[in-house]
Scaffold this motif. Structure first.
Motif, short mmCIF file in Angstrom:
data_model
loop_
_atom_site.label_atom_id
_atom_site.label_comp_id
_atom_site.label_asym_id
_atom_site.label_seq_id
_atom_site.Cartn_x
_atom_site.Cartn_y
_atom_site.Cartn_z
N ARG A 1 29.65 -13.59 -27.96
CA ARG A 1 28.33 -14.10 -28.33
C ARG A 1 27.26 -13.59 -27.38
O ARG A 1 26.17 -13.20 -27.79
CB ARG A 1 28.36 -15.64 -28.34
CG ARG A 1 27.07 -16.28 -28.83
CD ARG A 1 27.05 -17.77 -28.55
NE ARG A 1 26.99 -18.05 -27.12
CZ ARG A 1 25.88 -17.98 -26.40
NH1 ARG A 1 24.72 -17.63 -26.96
NH2 ARG A 1 25.90 -18.26 -25.10
N GLN A 2 27.56 -13.59 -26.09
CA GLN A 2 26.57 -13.18 -25.10
C GLN A 2 26.26 -11.69 -25.14
O GLN A 2 25.17 -11.27 -24.76
CB GLN A 2 27.06 -13.56 -23.70
CG GLN A 2 27.12 -15.06 -23.44
CD GLN A 2 27.64 -15.37 -22.05
OE1 GLN A 2 27.85 -14.49 -21.23
NE2 GLN A 2 27.88 -16.66 -21.79
N THR A 3 27.22 -10.88 -25.56
CA THR A 3 27.02 -9.43 -25.56
C THR A 3 26.68 -8.88 -26.94
O THR A 3 26.46 -7.67 -27.08
CB THR A 3 28.28 -8.72 -25.04
OG1 THR A 3 29.42 -9.08 -25.85
CG2 THR A 3 28.56 -9.11 -23.59
N ALA A 4 26.64 -9.73 -27.95
CA ALA A 4 26.40 -9.25 -29.32
C ALA A 4 25.06 -8.54 -29.46
O ALA A 4 24.91 -7.65 -30.30
CB ALA A 4 26.48 -10.43 -30.30
N ARG A 5 24.09 -8.90 -28.63
CA ARG A 5 22.74 -8.32 -28.78
C ARG A 5 22.72 -6.81 -28.51
O ARG A 5 21.81 -6.12 -28.96
CB ARG A 5 21.77 -9.02 -27.83
CG ARG A 5 22.02 -8.77 -26.34
CD ARG A 5 21.00 -9.54 -25.51
NE ARG A 5 21.07 -9.26 -24.08
CZ ARG A 5 21.86 -9.89 -23.23
NH1 ARG A 5 22.67 -10.85 -23.70
NH2 ARG A 5 21.85 -9.59 -21.94
N TYR A 6 23.72 -6.29 -27.81
CA TYR A 6 23.73 -4.86 -27.51
C TYR A 6 24.19 -4.02 -28.70
O TYR A 6 24.08 -2.78 -28.65
CB TYR A 6 24.65 -4.58 -26.32
CG TYR A 6 24.24 -5.29 -25.06
CD1 TYR A 6 23.01 -5.05 -24.47
CD2 TYR A 6 25.09 -6.21 -24.45
CE1 TYR A 6 22.62 -5.72 -23.32
CE2 TYR A 6 24.72 -6.88 -23.29
CZ TYR A 6 23.48 -6.63 -22.73
OH TYR A 6 23.11 -7.29 -21.59
N PHE A 7 24.68 -4.66 -29.77
CA PHE A 7 25.30 -3.92 -30.86
C PHE A 7 24.70 -4.21 -32.23
O PHE A 7 25.22 -3.72 -33.23
CB PHE A 7 26.81 -4.24 -30.90
CG PHE A 7 27.49 -4.01 -29.58
CD1 PHE A 7 27.86 -2.74 -29.19
CD2 PHE A 7 27.77 -5.08 -28.73
CE1 PHE A 7 28.48 -2.52 -27.97
CE2 PHE A 7 28.40 -4.87 -27.51
CZ PHE A 7 28.75 -3.59 -27.13
N THR A 8 23.64 -4.97 -32.29
CA THR A 8 23.05 -5.31 -33.58
C THR A 8 22.38 -4.09 -34.22
O THR A 8 21.93 -3.17 -33.52
CB THR A 8 22.00 -6.42 -33.43
OG1 THR A 8 20.92 -5.92 -32.61
CG2 THR A 8 22.60 -7.66 -32.79
N PRO A 9 22.29 -4.05 -35.56
CA PRO A 9 21.58 -2.94 -36.22
C PRO A 9 20.15 -2.78 -35.71
O PRO A 9 19.67 -1.64 -35.55
CB PRO A 9 21.62 -3.35 -37.69
CG PRO A 9 22.86 -4.18 -37.82
CD PRO A 9 22.95 -4.94 -36.53
#
Length: 382
Positions: free
Chosen positions: A80-88
């Motif tokens: 959850r914490q690292t998801a922002r690095y991989f969003t479209p």
């Protein structure tokens, strides 16, 4: 939906799809059909197996394990914490221009030389993109070569002194990666944080050894696998004129559908391994707690009940997309969008080059533990 007469390039000898869950003679349970494989990968009573986790677990309790090797609530929280690095959205705003610039550079290398090994060109691209996401941006020249040596498929017949030498060499390369690539990046971010994974890990209190572990696993996931996919996708496009025409004249959605279909047919990692942590019921079969399970991704992706007619042929637009090639459940690959985007940008530029042709097909080597392939020696010329 038009079927292209173009079967798989990589033969890994998978069992037929649609087989029921069964226990092998070696005690390993095997799953081959698509819905059962997907259901099992989404099950919460499992933990990672393979991918070097047995070695990593020896350090459990003394250091925080990389996200790839963690399960349960702590894994979900880290995802959850690292998801922002991989969003479209992140890919579009932070990495897309970089991908275009790096793809142009590699096409220029090919243009200048007249001929080049595609696996080398694609690895330069994949390493640079993943390095930006992770934060490995302070390295001296040579990081692709260091990682290529580290992730080379080991000699399965190495015994005695040869095995010792092989292990010693891998340790040497790992230490080189630590001192030349990881430590400079960590030092720079301890002075001034940036919006990348290493900065996040520092804020989480990770030490350098723990950050090294994350960098190695992200390198394997984001650099090596993308290199192989770019090469196998190009191999398909170069050997089928109809498919190449559809790709080079199609819009972004059409090109993405073609890439997803090639990946369904040619998953880079063909077997995903898990341990069960409780009895797992799959239909009328119960896999006992403590069992080792081999999820046959490549075979499941060929399950005609899900993929449709002619599952072994390239047929863009299937309902299952890339199938289970990016995994599923808690450990589904977070960088799927990045991989497809950089592959499309590079191949679009590559196939726009006048006179592009393949003058040597690649050699295929299989990593037996996870049935992943390594393609080397595909020589392209312009």
């Amino acid at each position: 939906m038009t079927t292209v007469d173009n079967s798989r390039k990589v033969d890994r000898g998978e069992r037929a799809p649609g087989c029921p869950v069964r226990a092998g003679a070696d005690g390993v349970w095997h799953i081959q059909d698509y819905p059962t494989a997907r259901a099992f990968l989404r099950h919460t009573d499992t933990r990672q197996a393979g991918l070097g986790i047995e070695n990593a677990l020896r350090h459990a309790g003394r250091m925080r394990l990389p996200m790839l090797y963690r399960d349960g609530p702590e894994h979900r929280e880290q995802r959850r914490q690292t998801a922002r690095y991989f969003t479209p959205k992140r890919v579009e705003t932070a990495y897309r221009d970089l991908m275009h610039r790096l793809a142009d550079q590699q096409c220029e290398v090919l243009r200048r030389r007249g001929a080049a090994d595609l696996s080398a060109l694609s690895f330069q691209l994949a390493v640079a993109v993943a390095a930006e996401v992770v934060g490995l941006t302070e390295s001296p020249p040579g990081m692709p070569q260091r990682l290529d040596r580290f992730f080379a498929i080991p000699d399965p017949n190495a015994r005695g002194l040869s095995a010792v030498r092989q292990k010693a060499f891998n340790n040497f390369v790992l230490m080189s990666f630590l001192w030349r690539d990881v430590r400079p990046a960590v030092a720079a971010r301890r002075k001034a944080r940036r919006d990348d994974l290493i900065s996040h890990l520092i804020d989480e209190g990770c030490n350098t050894a723990e950050i090294l572990g994350e960098c190695v696993t992200f390198a394997a996931a984001g650099m090596v696998t993308t290199r192989e996919f770019i090469t196998v996708a190009a191999w398909h496009l170069l050997t089928d004129e109809m498919l190449r025409e559809r790709y080079t004249t199609g819009d972004q959605n059409e090109r993405a559908a073609i890439l997803h279909e090639i990946l369904r047919l040619e998953p880079v990692v063909a077997d995903l391994l898990r341990w069960t942590t409780a009895d797992v019921e799959l239909g009328d079969v119960t896999i006992p707690s403590g069992a080792r399970v081999d999820v046959g991704v490549a075979a499941a992706n060929l399950d005609a009940a899900e993929a449709g007619a002619q599952p072994g042929a390239v047929c863009p637009g299937r309902q299952i997309g890339a199938g289970l090639s990016f995994g599923d459940g808690a450990h589904k690959c977070p960088g799927a969008h990045i991989a497809i985007q950089e592959t499309d940008i590079f191949l679009s530029k590559l196939f726009a080059m006048p006179g592009l042709r393949m003058i040597q097909e690649p050699t295929v080597t299989i990593r037996p533990d996870i049935a992943s392939y390594e393609l080397k020696g595909m020589i392209l010329a312009v």
